[in-house]
Design a protein around this motif. Sequence first.
Motif, PDB file in Angstrom:
ATOM      1  N   GLU A 305       0.827  -1.208   0.000  1.00 35.67           N
ATOM      2  CA  GLU A 305       0.000   0.000   0.000  1.00 35.67           C
ATOM      3  C   GLU A 305       0.858   1.254   0.000  1.00 35.67           C
ATOM      4  OE1 GLU A 305      -3.025   0.088  -0.673  1.00 35.67           O
ATOM      5  OE2 GLU A 305      -3.465  -2.043  -0.471  1.00 35.67           O
ATOM      6  N   ARG A 306       1.989   1.213   0.710  1.00 36.87           N
ATOM      7  CA  ARG A 306       2.888   2.367   0.697  1.00 36.87           C
ATOM      8  C   ARG A 306       3.476   2.559  -0.701  1.00 36.87           C
ATOM      9  NH1 ARG A 306       4.407   3.970   5.945  1.00 36.87           N
ATOM     10  NH2 ARG A 306       5.249   5.817   4.905  1.00 36.87           N
ATOM     11  N   GLN A 309       1.268   4.310  -3.191  1.00 42.84           N
ATOM     12  CA  GLN A 309       1.050   5.737  -2.975  1.00 42.84           C
ATOM     13  C   GLN A 309       2.123   6.601  -3.628  1.00 42.84           C
ATOM     14  OE1 GLN A 309      -1.806   6.799  -1.281  1.00 42.84           O
ATOM     15  NE2 GLN A 309      -2.193   4.620  -1.480  1.00 42.84           N
ATOM     16  N   ARG A 597      -4.229   6.729  -8.964  1.00 44.06           N
ATOM     17  CA  ARG A 597      -4.022   7.858  -8.053  1.00 44.06           C
ATOM     18  C   ARG A 597      -3.937   9.181  -8.784  1.00 44.06           C
ATOM     19  NH1 ARG A 597       0.432   9.002  -3.242  1.00 44.06           N
ATOM     20  NH2 ARG A 597      -0.589  10.911  -2.572  1.00 44.06           N
ATOM     21  N   LEU A 603      -8.263   8.176  -5.062  1.00 43.69           N
ATOM     22  CA  LEU A 603      -8.070   8.082  -3.622  1.00 43.69           C
ATOM     23  C   LEU A 603      -8.659   9.293  -2.918  1.00 43.69           C
ATOM     24  CD1 LEU A 603      -4.451   6.673  -3.403  1.00 43.69           C
ATOM     25  CD2 LEU A 603      -6.615   5.458  -3.342  1.00 43.69           C
ATOM     26  N   THR A 613       0.244  15.172   1.659  1.00 47.83           N
ATOM     27  CA  THR A 613       1.489  14.536   2.072  1.00 47.83           C
ATOM     28  C   THR A 613       2.380  15.543   2.758  1.00 47.83           C
ATOM     29  OG1 THR A 613       2.656  15.078   0.056  1.00 47.83           O
ATOM     30  CG2 THR A 613       1.346  13.069   0.022  1.00 47.83           C
TER      31      THR A 613
END
Length: 624
Positions: A305-306, A309, A597, A603, A613
């Motif tokens: 999942e990281r 991103q 994304r 997302l 972020t």
Amino acid sequence: MNPLPTLYGLIGKTRHGIARIRDGLATLLPATFPAAADHRWHQMPEGVALWSPQAAVEGRSVLTWVGGLYASQTGPAPDLLPTLQRRGSAGLRDLAGEFALAHWDGDSGQLLLARDPLGQRHLFIREETDCYLICSALEPLLADPAFACELDYESAFNYLSFGMPLAGRTLARQISRLPAGHCLSGRPGQPLLSQRYFSPLSHDQQKVVDAPYQQQLIATLDDAITRRVVEGRQALLLSGGVDSSYIAGTVARRFGGERFDAYTIEFTDPGTHNEVDFAALVAKEAGIRHQPVPLGVADALKGLERVLQAAEPCSAWAAITHWHILGEIGSQSHQHLLSGLGADEVFGGYSRYLRHYRLLRLFDADWPHAAQIDAADAVLWNPQLTRSKHFPGVPRFFDDIALRQGLAEPYRGWNFAPLLATFYRECRQIKPEAHLFELMVAHECQHRIPDLLFTDFEPIGRELGIRTAYPFLDPAVVQQACALGASERFFVENGRWRNKKALREMAVGRVPEAVLRRSPMSYNAPFVIWMTDPAFGARVRSLLHESGLAHSGLVSTAWRNKIDQTVRSLASRRLPGQQKFAEQMWAFITLAGWYERWVERKLPASFGGAAPTAAHAEAGLVKV
């Protein structure tokens, strides 16, 4: 150094753009660029704006940069602004370290943009109607709500083939990337012109290692390691191979092992291979504390999942393990890390090198030398020969068969040979007598290292506050190692080919004999085994079959189904030699995650569909 962790800048592209910058930037400034009052930025009347710069000569020379420089062999790290004032782009050639910079010379009215020789830092340019937006990170350019991200399909083709976008480009249309070892120069209202300032190809290095030259190689590498050691405790990635073991043995000899902590990933899922025992042996002999870092499928799912991103997709699934091990290193308050990455590329550790060396040598043996043209050059005149003979890079996810069967029209008919030929023609101009291994190493240094490995791994370290140093990628080490010929890279022992001959001989006495003589073994992350986990498998298959990219017409439904079915059978039967299907799946799903994304912006987020972020917090747009 720039107090912001990211470099930001604008330069007017047209007269109208220059006027708008002069009038205050209000209509040009992206929402993701720093605008808070406590972030100083310097606006030039000529139509250039740089954030948090250093200035000299009454503001006529302005520099903003990110990264860090290492001391030279003869003295401390240079002061960057005076160096650029005095020497311009020529001053870049003597710098060792990581950097992305923007330097404005008010006397000549010229802006210089540069990226370090091996590309540890990135520099991106988004081209708008009236200006160029400059940033050392991709995310602020993508996350800008005013930017409608579109997929660059040529770069997507290259990503599926080789794990990276096209050279000088990104996966997003309108956003380019300055190549490693290059600089851009230009004046407001004029095009930005590219120039190479570094090449691993050198006329002053030896092809064959005799005793004096071996000592010179050892001295250069040891110096690169020494200059990257910091005061206090420092972490070390220790795989148990020759590369990281050489670093461990060297720092222990020079500084004492008690200053270092070594970390090794330990896969916990049944049926996986680990290097923990070799790493523990190295650490024990060096007197370095050693810590295995267990990683199972639940950790892998978090890492996945990281990875999904990321502002750029990670084509190496080792990014999952990198997230996990750096998280452990960071939790123990380490901010500095030593890595052996790069030794395989520059000293010759990949069997793919050997295969392409053999292909070109066989072609050379049959080539009619009376034609008065070198065989390596002759290949470049024939696109099909270029495609099949010249080294295209270590990773090859969708090979020629997969491209023909998996991609839809018109993409299946595309050919990377012209771009490959362009690169090797440039190499032959830089060094006409360059041998085949030099050409292959130069390719890895220009493409895979900066735009695949550093793209995958460096953002992870920066997000976790860890600066990683790579001694094997010191420019002086790279140039010496690049020149080594075939006999210094591969050798036959007990009927089997072995790699990194020169480095192994350099390591005698400081690396355990068991490590030098260990049998070749793949210690790759067990992606296929992870696919048997219901949660991990479901997440991957959702991207494979349900993402917007899956329905974009790039890759056919039949091929995606074939990849899925093959990987399922691999997981149940553990068939050897079929990992390429899992790698193809990984390449597609990481590209699909990026597409979701940034193109579809699916997302939940506060900026045009992109999750806020650290870059947004830095810009004063969100609170963390």
